[in-house]
Write a protein that holds these residues in place. Structure first.
Motif: not given
Length: 144
Positions: A76-89, A103-112
């Motif tokens: 109920s308090l988080m930021t639900p729209e999360v910008f993600r990057c890929r390993e190739e970024t 942003f100060r933190h960006v999760p990295v995803e690979n194939h979801g």
């Protein structure tokens, strides 16, 4: 030449501190403190990213709800729209997005799948390394 995010993850590691959406603000704040980090990724079923919870979210929640916020769930308090990057970024691409969107933190995803997290500190360290290498190359060229 800007290196890919994957190179940073290989140097710093791929561990990501996560919490579930039902975690309370109090528990999430304790986790941030324990690991000395500024953000946790909120994951739901199948470890899918459902949000990100940051120090800024803690401050906002307490400012809005007072101490009652401590027992509220991060969902109920988080930021639900999360910008993600890929390993190739590339680091330069990520630096631009992080600066523009504040942003100060960006999760990295690979194939979801969550495979790491990059902080603005990681980006700055990498840029410093790149500038130092360029300087060394220029000095070697001039001296050679």
């Amino acid at each position: 030449m800007s290196i890919p995010v994957k190179a940073i993850l290989e140097q710093k590691g791929r561990d990501v501190v996560t919490v579930g959406p039902e975690t309370t603000l109090n528990e999430a704040a304790a986790t941030l403190n324990k690991y000395r980090i500024g953000a946790v990724v909120v994951v739901g079923k199948d470890s899918k990213i459902v949000g990100i919870f940051t120090e800024r979210d803690v401050v906002t929640a307490i400012a809005k709800h007072g101490t009652a916020a401590l027992e509220q769930s991060v969902s109920s308090l988080m930021t639900p729209e999360v910008f993600r990057c890929r390993e190739e970024t590339t680091v330069n691409e990520l630096m631009g997005v992080m600066t523009e969107r504040r942003f100060r933190h960006v999760p990295v995803e690979n194939h979801g799948k969550l495979v790491g997290i990059i902080s603005i500190g990681d980006v700055v360290k990498q840029r410093i390394r790149e500038v130092e290498l360029e300087t060394e190359q220029i000095i070697a060229y001039i001296a050679g």
